[in-house]
Write a protein that holds these residues in place. Structure first.
Motif, PDB file in Angstrom:
ATOM      1  N   PRO A  33       0.707  -1.366   0.002  1.00  0.00           N
ATOM      2  CA  PRO A  33       0.048   0.005  -0.179  1.00  0.00           C
ATOM      3  C   PRO A  33       1.042   1.077  -0.122  1.00  0.00           C
ATOM      4  O   PRO A  33       1.834   1.536   0.689  1.00  0.00           O
ATOM      5  CB  PRO A  33      -0.944  -0.112   1.336  1.00  0.00           C
ATOM      6  N   LEU A  34       0.510   2.264  -0.776  1.00  0.00           N
ATOM      7  CA  LEU A  34       1.291   3.607  -0.860  1.00  0.00           C
ATOM      8  C   LEU A  34       0.501   4.607   0.190  1.00  0.00           C
ATOM      9  O   LEU A  34      -0.332   4.245   0.535  1.00  0.00           O
ATOM     10  CB  LEU A  34       1.109   4.359  -2.307  1.00  0.00           C
ATOM     11  N   GLY A  35       1.277   5.377   0.928  1.00  0.00           N
ATOM     12  CA  GLY A  35       0.815   6.301   1.789  1.00  0.00           C
ATOM     13  C   GLY A  35       0.077   7.143   1.151  1.00  0.00           C
ATOM     14  O   GLY A  35       0.199   7.657   0.256  1.00  0.00           O
ATOM     15  N   VAL A  36      -1.018   7.916   2.030  1.00  0.00           N
ATOM     16  CA  VAL A  36      -1.828   8.835   1.636  1.00  0.00           C
ATOM     17  C   VAL A  36      -1.064  10.238   1.687  1.00  0.00           C
ATOM     18  O   VAL A  36      -0.794  11.053   0.757  1.00  0.00           O
ATOM     19  CB  VAL A  36      -3.129   8.901   2.311  1.00  0.00           C
ATOM     20  N   PHE A  37      -0.526  10.493   2.920  1.00  0.00           N
ATOM     21  CA  PHE A  37       0.161  11.711   3.026  1.00  0.00           C
ATOM     22  C   PHE A  37       1.668  11.522   3.063  1.00  0.00           C
ATOM     23  O   PHE A  37       2.466  12.406   3.006  1.00  0.00           O
ATOM     24  CB  PHE A  37      -0.074  12.165   4.622  1.00  0.00           C
ATOM     25  N   GLY A  38       2.278  10.349   2.672  1.00  0.00           N
ATOM     26  CA  GLY A  38       3.560  10.249   2.726  1.00  0.00           C
ATOM     27  C   GLY A  38       4.169   9.865   3.977  1.00  0.00           C
ATOM     28  O   GLY A  38       3.622   9.837   4.913  1.00  0.00           O
ATOM     29  N   ILE A  39       5.351   9.446   4.087  1.00  0.00           N
ATOM     30  CA  ILE A  39       6.310   8.843   5.167  1.00  0.00           C
ATOM     31  C   ILE A  39       6.392  10.213   6.038  1.00  0.00           C
ATOM     32  O   ILE A  39       6.805   9.718   7.020  1.00  0.00           O
ATOM     33  CB  ILE A  39       7.334   8.230   4.598  1.00  0.00           C
ATOM     34  N   TRP A  40       6.408  11.184   5.637  1.00  0.00           N
ATOM     35  CA  TRP A  40       6.884  12.599   6.339  1.00  0.00           C
ATOM     36  C   TRP A  40       5.750  12.353   7.830  1.00  0.00           C
ATOM     37  O   TRP A  40       6.443  13.021   8.760  1.00  0.00           O
ATOM     38  CB  TRP A  40       6.705  13.774   5.660  1.00  0.00           C
ATOM     39  N   VAL A  41       4.723  11.898   7.685  1.00  0.00           N
ATOM     40  CA  VAL A  41       3.938  12.104   8.960  1.00  0.00           C
ATOM     41  C   VAL A  41       4.339  11.168   9.909  1.00  0.00           C
ATOM     42  O   VAL A  41       4.621  11.565  11.192  1.00  0.00           O
ATOM     43  CB  VAL A  41       2.405  11.568   8.630  1.00  0.00           C
ATOM     44  N   ALA A  42       4.975  10.030   9.796  1.00  0.00           N
ATOM     45  CA  ALA A  42       5.479   9.024  10.494  1.00  0.00           C
ATOM     46  C   ALA A  42       6.899   9.491  11.073  1.00  0.00           C
ATOM     47  O   ALA A  42       7.064   9.463  12.337  1.00  0.00           O
ATOM     48  CB  ALA A  42       5.640   7.589  10.016  1.00  0.00           C
ATOM     49  N   ILE A  43       7.398   9.984  10.027  1.00  0.00           N
ATOM     50  CA  ILE A  43       9.039  10.565  10.582  1.00  0.00           C
ATOM     51  C   ILE A  43       8.729  11.516  11.537  1.00  0.00           C
ATOM     52  O   ILE A  43       9.329  11.890  12.345  1.00  0.00           O
ATOM     53  CB  ILE A  43       9.940  10.616   9.380  1.00  0.00           C
ATOM     54  N   SER A  44       7.971  12.680  11.053  1.00  0.00           N
ATOM     55  CA  SER A  44       7.690  13.859  11.961  1.00  0.00           C
ATOM     56  C   SER A  44       7.038  13.612  13.299  1.00  0.00           C
ATOM     57  O   SER A  44       7.757  13.902  14.461  1.00  0.00           O
ATOM     58  CB  SER A  44       6.505  14.759  11.403  1.00  0.00           C
ATOM     59  N   HIS A  45       6.072  12.626  13.328  1.00  0.00           N
ATOM     60  CA  HIS A  45       5.682  12.106  14.575  1.00  0.00           C
ATOM     61  C   HIS A  45       6.634  11.511  15.604  1.00  0.00           C
ATOM     62  O   HIS A  45       6.745  11.800  16.894  1.00  0.00           O
ATOM     63  CB  HIS A  45       4.518  11.155  14.553  1.00  0.00           C
ATOM     64  N   GLY A  46       7.601  10.649  15.005  1.00  0.00           N
ATOM     65  CA  GLY A  46       8.542  10.055  15.765  1.00  0.00           C
ATOM     66  C   GLY A  46       9.474  10.952  16.088  1.00  0.00           C
ATOM     67  O   GLY A  46       9.924  11.043  17.465  1.00  0.00           O
ATOM     68  N   TRP A  47      10.086  12.065  15.469  1.00  0.00           N
ATOM     69  CA  TRP A  47      10.974  13.067  16.125  1.00  0.00           C
ATOM     70  C   TRP A  47      10.065  13.871  17.026  1.00  0.00           C
ATOM     71  O   TRP A  47      10.965  14.402  18.062  1.00  0.00           O
ATOM     72  CB  TRP A  47      11.619  13.955  15.106  1.00  0.00           C
ATOM     73  N   ILE A  48       8.989  14.338  16.748  1.00  0.00           N
ATOM     74  CA  ILE A  48       8.259  14.918  17.757  1.00  0.00           C
ATOM     75  C   ILE A  48       7.799  14.291  19.158  1.00  0.00           C
ATOM     76  O   ILE A  48       8.143  14.940  20.276  1.00  0.00           O
ATOM     77  CB  ILE A  48       6.808  15.769  17.071  1.00  0.00           C
ATOM     78  N   TYR A  49       8.016  13.058  19.083  1.00  0.00           N
ATOM     79  CA  TYR A  49       7.654  12.260  20.285  1.00  0.00           C
ATOM     80  C   TYR A  49       9.025  12.227  21.040  1.00  0.00           C
ATOM     81  O   TYR A  49       8.985  12.254  22.276  1.00  0.00           O
ATOM     82  CB  TYR A  49       7.466  10.820  19.798  1.00  0.00           C
ATOM     83  N   VAL A  50      10.178  12.145  20.421  1.00  0.00           N
ATOM     84  CA  VAL A  50      11.375  12.348  21.002  1.00  0.00           C
ATOM     85  C   VAL A  50      11.642  13.656  21.800  1.00  0.00           C
ATOM     86  O   VAL A  50      11.771  13.299  22.986  1.00  0.00           O
ATOM     87  CB  VAL A  50      12.551  12.025  19.900  1.00  0.00           C
ATOM     88  N   LEU A  51      11.150  14.783  21.206  1.00  0.00           N
ATOM     89  CA  LEU A  51      11.123  15.830  21.814  1.00  0.00           C
ATOM     90  C   LEU A  51      10.169  15.905  23.002  1.00  0.00           C
ATOM     91  O   LEU A  51      10.591  16.495  24.081  1.00  0.00           O
ATOM     92  CB  LEU A  51      10.765  17.130  20.776  1.00  0.00           C
ATOM     93  N   TYR A  52       9.192  15.412  22.874  1.00  0.00           N
ATOM     94  CA  TYR A  52       8.038  15.329  23.878  1.00  0.00           C
ATOM     95  C   TYR A  52       8.361  14.355  25.030  1.00  0.00           C
ATOM     96  O   TYR A  52       8.469  14.945  26.208  1.00  0.00           O
ATOM     97  CB  TYR A  52       6.700  14.621  23.116  1.00  0.00           C
ATOM     98  N   LEU A  53       9.223  13.441  24.837  1.00  0.00           N
ATOM     99  CA  LEU A  53       9.826  12.661  26.162  1.00  0.00           C
ATOM    100  C   LEU A  53      10.904  13.216  26.758  1.00  0.00           C
ATOM    101  O   LEU A  53      10.973  13.371  27.888  1.00  0.00           O
ATOM    102  CB  LEU A  53      10.337  11.297  25.442  1.00  0.00           C
ATOM    103  N   VAL A  54      11.693  14.111  25.965  1.00  0.00           N
ATOM    104  CA  VAL A  54      12.498  15.168  26.835  1.00  0.00           C
ATOM    105  C   VAL A  54      12.120  16.035  27.554  1.00  0.00           C
ATOM    106  O   VAL A  54      12.248  16.268  28.686  1.00  0.00           O
ATOM    107  CB  VAL A  54      13.752  15.790  25.665  1.00  0.00           C
ATOM    108  N   THR A  55      10.765  16.677  26.944  1.00  0.00           N
ATOM    109  CA  THR A  55      10.016  17.625  27.908  1.00  0.00           C
ATOM    110  C   THR A  55       9.499  16.899  28.962  1.00  0.00           C
ATOM    111  O   THR A  55       9.459  17.276  30.095  1.00  0.00           O
ATOM    112  CB  THR A  55       8.915  18.213  27.013  1.00  0.00           C
ATOM    113  N   VAL A  56       8.897  15.709  28.820  1.00  0.00           N
ATOM    114  CA  VAL A  56       8.302  15.167  29.865  1.00  0.00           C
ATOM    115  C   VAL A  56       9.232  14.606  30.968  1.00  0.00           C
ATOM    116  O   VAL A  56       9.148  14.966  32.250  1.00  0.00           O
ATOM    117  CB  VAL A  56       7.564  13.754  29.468  1.00  0.00           C
ATOM    118  N   PHE A  57      10.482  14.117  30.645  1.00  0.00           N
ATOM    119  CA  PHE A  57      11.562  13.955  31.521  1.00  0.00           C
ATOM    120  C   PHE A  57      12.004  15.066  32.331  1.00  0.00           C
ATOM    121  O   PHE A  57      12.015  14.929  33.582  1.00  0.00           O
ATOM    122  CB  PHE A  57      12.660  13.290  30.909  1.00  0.00           C
TER     123      PHE A  57
END
Length: 105
Positions: A33-57
């Motif tokens: 299956p091809l992505g609808v929005f593209g792979i950038w959504v998954a990659i963006s969420h992944g890096w934003i989640y890393v920043l979120y974890l730093v903030t949470v910690f």
């Protein structure tokens, strides 16, 4: 960060639903299956989640909460809508703690 992470997670969920459930993106030559929005959504969420974890910690260590609070705040970034609910509760608890330690004057 909770709002940004939660919004990106919801966008990622929409991407996964449209890609795997509704098959709206089509298929590539190998039948994947091809992505609808593209792979950038998954990659963006992944890096934003890393920043979120730093903030949470940082928040967790500054306010010296129990380990369970850290785990629940970290889980809020991967459970849809949980980050919005938990952000409100954490903010209220943090504000109450700050107000309790502020000098009265």
């Amino acid at each position: 960060m909770a709002w940004v992470t939660g919004s990106m997670l919801l966008l990622l969920c929409v991407e996964m639903l449209t890609k795997y459930v509704f098959h709206t993106g089509g298929y590539d030559a190998e039948g994947e299956p091809l992505g609808v929005f593209g792979i950038w959504v998954a990659i963006s969420h992944g890096w934003i989640y890393v920043l979120y974890l730093v903030t949470v910690f940082d928040l967790w260590s500054t306010l010296r909460w129990r380990l369970g609070r850290l785990v629940s705040m970290a889980a809020a970034g991967v459970v849809p809508v949980m980050s919005f609910v938990l952000e409100r509760r954490v903010r209220a608890d943090a504000q109450a703690r700050i107000d309790a330690t502020a000098p009265q004057g």
